[in-house]
Design a protein around this motif. Structure first.
Motif, PDB file in Angstrom:
ATOM      1  N   ALA A  73       0.835  -1.204   0.000  1.00 45.01           N
ATOM      2  CA  ALA A  73       0.000   0.000   0.000  1.00 45.01           C
ATOM      3  C   ALA A  73       0.868   1.251   0.000  1.00 45.01           C
ATOM      4  CB  ALA A  73      -0.928  -0.002   1.213  1.00 45.01           C
ATOM      5  N   LEU A  74       0.462   2.259  -0.776  1.00 46.25           N
ATOM      6  CA  LEU A  74       1.181   3.528  -0.848  1.00 46.25           C
ATOM      7  C   LEU A  74       0.504   4.561   0.040  1.00 46.25           C
ATOM      8  CD1 LEU A  74       1.717   3.625  -4.713  1.00 46.25           C
ATOM      9  CD2 LEU A  74       3.428   3.077  -2.980  1.00 46.25           C
ATOM     10  N   ALA A  75       1.301   5.513   0.523  1.00 44.88           N
ATOM     11  CA  ALA A  75       0.761   6.524   1.436  1.00 44.88           C
ATOM     12  C   ALA A  75      -0.104   7.536   0.696  1.00 44.88           C
ATOM     13  CB  ALA A  75       1.904   7.233   2.161  1.00 44.88           C
ATOM     14  N   THR A  76       0.212   7.830  -0.581  1.00 49.11           N
ATOM     15  CA  THR A  76      -0.538   8.816  -1.346  1.00 49.11           C
ATOM     16  C   THR A  76      -0.841   8.255  -2.730  1.00 49.11           C
ATOM     17  OG1 THR A  76       1.489   9.830  -2.187  1.00 49.11           O
ATOM     18  CG2 THR A  76       0.559  10.754  -0.168  1.00 49.11           C
ATOM     19  N   THR A  77      -1.709   8.958  -3.456  1.00 48.08           N
ATOM     20  CA  THR A  77      -2.055   8.545  -4.819  1.00 48.08           C
ATOM     21  C   THR A  77      -0.926   8.886  -5.782  1.00 48.08           C
ATOM     22  OG1 THR A  77      -4.407   8.892  -4.384  1.00 48.08           O
ATOM     23  CG2 THR A  77      -3.716   8.839  -6.696  1.00 48.08           C
ATOM     24  N   ILE A  78      -0.597   7.938  -6.646  1.00 46.54           N
ATOM     25  CA  ILE A  78       0.485   8.137  -7.611  1.00 46.54           C
ATOM     26  C   ILE A  78       0.084   9.159  -8.666  1.00 46.54           C
ATOM     27  CG2 ILE A  78       1.650   7.008  -9.547  1.00 46.54           C
ATOM     28  CD1 ILE A  78       2.067   4.610  -7.887  1.00 46.54           C
ATOM     29  N   ASP A  79       1.016  10.066  -8.957  1.00 48.42           N
ATOM     30  CA  ASP A  79       0.800  11.065 -10.007  1.00 48.42           C
ATOM     31  C   ASP A  79       1.777  10.880 -11.172  1.00 48.42           C
ATOM     32  OD1 ASP A  79      -0.856  13.374 -10.602  1.00 48.42           O
ATOM     33  OD2 ASP A  79       1.005  14.516 -10.610  1.00 48.42           O
ATOM     34  N   GLY A  80       2.867  10.149 -10.947  1.00 50.34           N
ATOM     35  CA  GLY A  80       3.844   9.865 -11.991  1.00 50.34           C
ATOM     36  C   GLY A  80       4.546   8.559 -11.683  1.00 50.34           C
TER      37      GLY A  80
END
Length: 898
Positions: free
Chosen positions: A373-380
């Protein structure tokens, strides 16, 4: 048997090729072993914020744009574009940065006042599309090499070919509504080295050209969309075009059944994922169908495909699907949810699910091997050789497998130890080497938790040794409790000094390489300034400061010599070269011998050489500017004077500069006079004679000649304004007599006198700047008013005919554009005379007479019953009242009669 498969990944906001194959052999045989060898879950290695501390004069107040982090990995560097949106539509502040892929440190950062596309990497430069521009910057320091204008306003992507790179762009009308005419987009080809534009092709909207070097062509999407900010896309029909890479000429075009995304090239096949859930394959030679697969598992295809040794992978809203190209069938599907990004990393298939979760799969079977799981939404997103990088709207984070992370930590722990040999001896006595060996053995076995436990134990043993040596042990020996702390501080200073010396010694080596190798005085320089081991710290640091200042002076001198040498080699026509070559050689010798005695003198000489070359470059530019006018009177003599100009002499700089200035002003006049001559509406023979006479006598062109040319240029602008006005407007409602206007133009051209047209042009300008009002409508005679309405619909793209009838019972204007035929009823009523429902009913009765629509246009307004009557005809009958008519006129080039 040869097999080639592909896979589909999902995510409505993701566009672009997302991965390439690496390390696939291990996965084919044993996917679990590959996952264990990589080490799941991955470890966040570093996080970098590229604009955490921007220069004070940069504006970073705008909101971050979705999809702002556009990353490209090349070697050991990440090149990332970060777009930030400011107040208005399409206005951006953008940042381009180079980030060390191993440490996350920012190597350089450049700011721009435009939107930027993802960087395309060449050997020494990056190519980026900007707003209405394309430009190249150095990969070393971000300095701009060149910049060119593009045909479209908003770039979509740059793609690299063997000798060219291609830039696609689109043009918005506002609110992210894409223009859909033939100038809605462009693909342009530029030379990779110089940026010179080779060709351009136009269409309704081009996106992301994909280069096929083997076949000398490229594939590009041609279409449009709108509504981008909210990701509620309204997608116009698209076509897939194949064009010649060298000329941009269209080779073939296909219109898939639905909208589609970026094509991929696999061997001799063009593969196309489509939004509606199918995948099509085409022959690259002529675009013929190879096959098409339409399955429910592919519905919602939204991203481009990428390949590996046996599979081709594409995305769908539901997850991932692999397809065997030879058998033309699905190999496997994985139900994951929307997949935004995907790629191959060290034998594993990595997918970004729903923007905030990493899922690892076996590329051969689709089996799920792990998640994170990632802490934030991916933008790149970008993938390197053994790492992958994800970015949100502010930061970039590097991820690496546990195997690599633990291996790196083992080396760090093994080298730990603050106090040299005694500290290492005590740590060995405490058992540190055994724990490090245990960690290495656990690493090889893929037992990462046990390896980290062993490393923690090794660190505790090393810390105990350091504490004993740096604290209690030497404190007791010295007989003072503060002695250990001082020794630790002194040791750190000595370590920093040694590191500084090693860094400066490395700079010496780099300078020697720039001097073409060999024996140089620089090789002995470090020995001459190396501080002795027992020297006081202040003396050591002062010596190192002198060493660094000396190297700064050498590098500055060599940089300047190389710039002068480059400018000298770039000249089209030679200068007296000996003095310049001698100065460059002397500067190099100054660095080579390691002497600083003449550095100031060499700098001054190089500055003089640079000024000489600047004059030579100015001369070359003038000769190049005169090239197109070689046959014009006086030009040959002017070129001869320039070629014989002794720009390399230094004892008559003022005379040379004055002569260059005269030639520059004369060249400018040649260009202006040639443009007037090309226009062909005025006589210029006497002007050329005056210019040639001035050149022969090496005089400035006479002032009266410049005034005559300026008058002709003014006339050219005036006549164009008059011609444009006459083309758009009719004398029936402008009040300007056409015969009088044409006579004034003829007289002004004959006399080359712009004052004759000044009054007419001023009146036209005032009319064009005037705003239509309802009072203007009421000033028309009814017949002229019908002519005005016909002209207005002609400006909208219709062919119009004004019917000449004595009564108002018939059709006043007929408008056609090839798609529809419209009957227009015109009523020029006073403001208090409204149009009744009877007129509307009468106009609706015209529809069966071969018309697709009918319109009632009035200078006043409509009664409520008239509006109710119009609604009964649906969208086939339209009402245009005076207020709306004024708005339409103010949007057109037609002018009010004032």
């Amino acid at each position: 048997m040869f097999r080639r498969d592909f896979l589909l990944t999902g995510g409505a906001a993701t566009l672009g090729v997302v991965g390439a194959a690496t390390g696939m052999d291990r996965v084919r045989g044993a996917p679990d072993d590959a996952a264990a060898a990589y080490g799941l879950p991955p470890v966040a290695e570093w996080t970098a914020n590229i604009i955490a501390d921007p220069p004070s004069d940069w504006n970073v107040s705008g909101e971050t744009v979705p999809g702002s982090q556009r990353m490209t990995v090349a070697g050991s560097t990440i090149y990332t574009v970060h777009n930030r949106e400011s107040a208005g539509f399409g206005e951006y502040d953008a940042f381009l940065a180079a980030v060390d892929a191993e440490t996350g440190s920012v190597e350089w950062l450049a700011g721009y006042d435009e939107q930027l596309s993802q960087p395309a990497v060449l050997e020494e430069t990056l190519v980026i599309s900007g707003t209405e521009t394309v430009f190249a910057v150095s990969r070393d320091d971000g300095s701009e090499r060149w910049r060119r204008e593009t045909a479209g306003r908003h770039p979509t992507r740059a793609s690299v070919g063997e000798d060219l790179f291609l830039v696609s762009s689109i043009t918005y009308e506002g609110d992210y509504r894409h223009r859909t005419d033939d100038d809605g987009g462009a693909v342009e080809a530029f030379d990779r080295e110089t940026g010179r534009k080779e060709w351009e092709a136009h269409g309704s909207g081009f996106y992301a050209p994909v280069v096929d070097r083997d076949n000398g062509q490229f594939y590009v999407m041609n279409g449009a969309w709108s509504g981008f900010p909210e990701f509620e896309l309204t997608i116009e029909p698209r076509t897939l075009q194949c064009r010649n890479l060298e000329s941009g000429a269209l080779r073939w075009e296909r219109t898939p059944a639905g909208n589609f995304d970026f094509p991929s090239i696999v061997d001799d096949t063009v593969l196309l994922p489509e939004f509606e859930g199918s995948v099509s394959a085409y022959d690259p030679a002529d675009g013929r169908d190879r096959f098409s697969i339409a399955e429910t598992t592919l519905e919602g295809t939204a991203t481009a495909a990428f390949t590996r040794a046996d599979n081709w992978y594409v995305s769908s809203v539901g997850g991932l699907t692999a397809i065997d190209l030879e058998r033309e069938s699905i190999v496997w599907s994985a139900d994951l949810g929307p997949v935004w990004r995907a790629g191959i990393l060290d034998g594993l298939l990595v997918a970004v699910v729903d923007g905030d979760e990493l899922v690892f799969l076996d590329p051969a079977t689709g089996d799920r091997l792990g998640e994170h799981a990632l802490a934030t939404t991916i933008d790149g997103w970008a993938i390197g050789t053994d790492r992958f990088y994800v970015a949100d709207r502010t930061e970039i984070t590097s991820y690496v497998g546990r195997r690599a992370a633990v291996g790196s930590r083992i080396e760090e722990v093994d080298e730990q130890g603050t106090f040299g040999r005694l500290s290492a001896t005590l740590a060995a006595y405490f058992g540190k080497p055994g724990k490090v060996d245990d960690a290495r053995a656990s690493l090889e076995a893929g037992e990462y938790d046990r390896a980290e436990e062993a490393l923690e134990s090794a660190e505790r043993r090393q810390n105990g040794a350091d504490l004993l040596v740096g604290g209690t042990g030497l404190g007791v020996v010295a007989g003072a409790t503060g002695y250990a702390g001082k020794r630790a501080y002194d040791s750190r200073r000595r370590t920093r000094a040694a590191e500084s010396f090693d860094r400066l010694e490395s700079r010496c080596d780099e300078l020697a390489v720039r001097l073409d190798g060999g024996t140089t005085g620089l090789e002995t320089l470090p020995e001459n300034v190396r501080p002795s081991a027992d020297a006081p710290f202040d003396e050591i640091e002062a010596t190192l400061e002198r060493f660094e200042n000396t190297l700064d002076a050498y590098e500055n001198l060599l940089d300047r010599a190389e710039r002068v040498e480059t400018r000298h080699e770039r000249l089209d026509t030679p200068v007296r070269a000996d003095p310049i070559v001698d100065v460059i050689a002397a500067a190099r010798d100054e660095v080579r011998t390691g002497s600083t005695a003449e550095i100031v003198t060499r700098r001054e000489q190089l500055q003089t050489a640079a000024e000489t070359l600047e004059r030579a470059e100015e001369r070359d530019d003038l000769l190049q500017d005169l090239g197109p006018y070689a046959g014009a009177p006086g030009v040959a003599a002017l070129r001869s004077q320039l070629e014989s100009l002794a720009v390399a002499e230094t004892d008559d700089d003022a005379d040379v500069t004055a002569e260059l200035s005269r030639c520059e002003r004369t060249t400018e006049l040649v260009e202006r006079l040639a443009r007037v001559d090309e226009w062909g509406r005025v006589e210029t023979d006497d002007c050329w004679e005056q210019l040639a006479d001035a050149v022969r006598n090496r005089r400035e062109p006479p002032r009266r000649l410049s005034e005559t040319v300026r008058a002709c240029e003014t006339l050219q602008e005036q006549v164009r304004a008059v011609d444009s006005f006459r083309d758009r407007n009719r004398p029936e409602y402008t009040g300007i007599d056409d015969g009088t206007l044409r006579a004034a133009v003829r007289r002004a051209l004959e006399q080359r006198d712009s004052s004759i047209l000044a009054e007419h042009v001023n009146r036209i300008s005032r009319m064009e700047e005037a705003i239509w009002t309802t009072a203007d409508l009421h000033s028309f005679h009814w017949a002229d008013f019908e002519v005005l309405i016909g002209d207005l619909w002609a400006e909208m793209g219709y062919r119009t005919v004004v019917e000449k009838q004595t009564g108002d019972m018939g059709i006043d204007v007929v408008a056609e554009n090839g798609r529809e035929r419209i009957a227009i009823q015109v009523k020029n009523y006073a403001a208090d005379n409204t149009v009744s429902n009877g007129v509307v009913r009468e106009t609706g009765g015209l529809l069966p007479r071969g018309f697709d629509r009918a319109i009632v246009v009035t200078s006043s307004s409509f009664t409520q019953p008239a509006r109710d009557e119009a609604r009964t005809y649906g969208d086939r009958l339209e009402l245009v009242d005076g207020t709306r008519l004024v708005n339409l006129l103010n949007q057109s080039p037609l002018v009010p009669p004032r």
